[in-house]
Scaffold this active site. Structure first.
Site, PDB file in Angstrom:
ATOM      1  N   TRP A  10      11.500  30.209  57.825  1.00 20.25           N
ATOM      2  CA  TRP A  10      12.261  30.223  56.054  1.00 20.25           C
ATOM      3  C   TRP A  10      13.020  32.447  56.160  1.00 20.25           C
ATOM      4  CZ3 TRP A  10       9.733  27.833  51.281  1.00 20.25           C
ATOM      5  CH2 TRP A  10      10.247  26.806  51.599  1.00 20.25           C
ATOM      6  N   HIS A  96       7.592  36.669  66.720  1.00 22.66           N
ATOM      7  CA  HIS A  96       9.295  36.366  67.123  1.00 22.66           C
ATOM      8  C   HIS A  96       9.742  37.994  67.347  1.00 22.66           C
ATOM      9  CE1 HIS A  96      12.824  35.396  65.609  1.00 22.66           C
ATOM     10  NE2 HIS A  96      13.100  34.393  64.705  1.00 22.66           N
ATOM     11  N   GLY A 174      20.427  33.931  64.861  1.00 24.57           N
ATOM     12  CA  GLY A 174      21.523  34.044  64.025  1.00 24.57           C
ATOM     13  C   GLY A 174      22.457  33.926  64.323  1.00 24.57           C
ATOM     14  N   SER A 214      19.600  29.510  66.133  1.00 23.84           N
ATOM     15  CA  SER A 214      21.667  28.585  65.871  1.00 23.84           C
ATOM     16  C   SER A 214      21.377  26.623  66.156  1.00 23.84           C
ATOM     17  CB  SER A 214      22.067  29.507  66.756  1.00 23.84           C
ATOM     18  OG  SER A 214      22.565  30.222  66.259  1.00 23.84           O
ATOM     19  N   GLY A 235      15.476  28.544  61.498  1.00 20.13           N
ATOM     20  CA  GLY A 235      16.065  29.399  60.696  1.00 20.13           C
ATOM     21  C   GLY A 235      17.211  29.444  60.010  1.00 20.13           C
ATOM     22  N   GLY A 236      18.881  29.964  60.142  1.00 16.06           N
ATOM     23  CA  GLY A 236      19.414  29.320  59.337  1.00 16.06           C
ATOM     24  C   GLY A 236      19.308  27.774  58.174  1.00 16.06           C
TER      25      GLY A 236
HETATM   26  P1  PGA Z   1      18.676  30.730  62.958  1.00 16.06           P
HETATM   27  O1  PGA Z   1      16.860  31.275  63.734  1.00 16.06           O
HETATM   28  O2  PGA Z   1      18.150  29.335  63.815  1.00 16.06           O
HETATM   29  O3  PGA Z   1      18.810  30.762  62.613  1.00 16.06           O
HETATM   30  O4  PGA Z   1      19.120  30.961  64.482  1.00 16.06           O
HETATM   31  C1  PGA Z   1      15.640  30.456  65.158  1.00 16.06           C
HETATM   32  C2  PGA Z   1      14.606  32.002  64.553  1.00 16.06           C
HETATM   33  O5  PGA Z   1      14.603  32.643  64.426  1.00 16.06           O
HETATM   34  O6  PGA Z   1      13.718  30.687  64.434  1.00 16.06           O
END
Ligand code: PGA
Length: 251
Positions: A10, A96, A174, A214, A235-236
Site C-alpha cells: 500500500w 524496497h 509506478g 506496474s 503497488g498501485g
Molecule cells: P507499482 O509498485 O505496482 O505501483 O508499480 C510496485 C511496488 O513498488 O512494489
C-alpha cells in the site's frame, strides 16, 4: 514446491479507516473464494495491529513495509521487528527501492534488518532491482546479484529458505511501464541460478521470486505464466479490492 504469492504494497496510502475497510473487503472476498496463491497485504505501521485483528491472517497475510535496523532503544520514530511481530503481522517488506533511494538504506543496513526480522519469526519480502540507466548499460544482472549477495548471502541455507524475493525493476515501479514477460523470466531465472550457485538447486527451487512494477489485472497472467515468476508485489493496483483480486485470480 515453492509458493505462489500475490502481495499488495500500500505504500503511504490510505488512512486507518480506509485501510481497515479495504482489508475487511478483501477478507470477506477471501472467506468465500478459493484462490490459487497466498495473498498478503503490506500496510503502513499504524494499520498493522487493527488490520491483523480484523482479518483471517491464515487467508490474508499481513506485512509491514519496513522495520528498524536496531533491536530496540533510543531510535525516535523507528519501529522494530519485534513491534511488527507483536501486532500479528507475519511478513515484512525490506529493501524496497523507495527505501533505498529516498531513505538511504544500504545493503549493510538491510542485512541487519533481515536478520532482526528472521529472529522475530517474520518472513522478509526482500526487494531487489535495477534503475533504468543500469538496465540500459546491461548491468541489471550484476546489480541484482550484488543486492542479494550483500544483504542475504550471509544467511544459513535454512534462514535463506525463509526469504521471499521480489524483483522490481525501478523503471517499472509506478510508471505504467512493465517489464515484458521475457524480461521478467530472463532475470528471475538468473536470480534463481545465483541462489543455486550459493545454496544449491533445492534451495533455489524453493525460493518464491515475485515480480513487481506496474503489475495489473491485464498483464498479471502473462507475467505469472513464466516458470520462474512466482507471483507479484503490487503497488498501485493493490489499493482497490477489485484490481488486487483481479491479479490474485490470474493464478
Ligand atoms: P507499482 O509498485 O505496482 O505501483 O508499480 C510496485 C511496488 O513498488 O512494489
Amino acid at each position: 514446491m515453492r509458493k505462489k504469492i500475490v502481495a499488495g504494497n500500500w505504500k503511504m496510502n490510505k488512512n486507518l479507516q480506509e485501510g481497515v475497510a479495504l482489508a475487511k473487503e478483501l477478507d470477506a472476498i477471501l472467506a468465500d473464494e478459493k484462490v490459487n496463491c497466498d495473498v498478503i497485504i503490506a500496510t503502513p505501521f499504524i494499520h498493522l495491529a487493527t488490520v491483523a485483528a480484523a482479518v483471517n491472517t491464515a487467508k490474508l497475510g499481513v506485512a509491514a513495509e519496513n522495520c528498524a535496523d536496531h533491536e530496540k532503544g533510543a531510535y525516535t520514530g523507528e519501529v522494530s521487528a519485534e513491534m511488527v511481530k507483536s501486532t500479528g503481522a507475519q511478513y515484512v517488506i525490506l529493501g524496497h527501492s523507495e527505501r533505498r533511494a529516498y531513505y538511504g538504506e544500504t545493503p549493510e543496513m538491510l542485512k541487519t534488518k533481515v536478520e532482526l526480522a528472521l529472529a522475530q519469526g517474520l518472513t522478509p519480502i526482500f526487494c531487489i532491482g535495477e534503475v533504468l540507466e543500469e538496465r540500459k548499460a546491461g548491468k541489471h544482472f550484476d546489480v541484482v546479484k550484488e543486492q542479494v549477495e550483500k544483504s542475504l548471502f550471509g544467511l544459513s541455507a535454512e534462514d535463506f529458505g525463509k526469504i521471499i524475493l521480489a524483483y522490481e525493476p525501478v523503471w517499472a515501479i509506478g510508471t505504467g511501464e512493465t517489464a515484458t514477460p521475457e524480461q521478467a523470466e530472463e532475470i528471475h531465472a538468473y536470480i534463481r541460478s545465483v541462489i543455486a550457485g550459493k545454496y544449491g538447486q533445492a534451495v533455489a527451487d524453493n525460493c518464491s521470486i515475485l515480480y513487481g512494477g506496474s503489475c495489473k489485472p491485464s498483464n498479471a497472467k502473462e507475467l505469472f505464466a513464466n516458470p520462474d515468476v512466482d507471483g507479484g508485489l503490487i503497488g498501485g493496483a493493490s489499493l482497490k479490492a477489485e484490481d488486487f483480486m483481479g491479479i490474485v485470480r490470474a493464478w
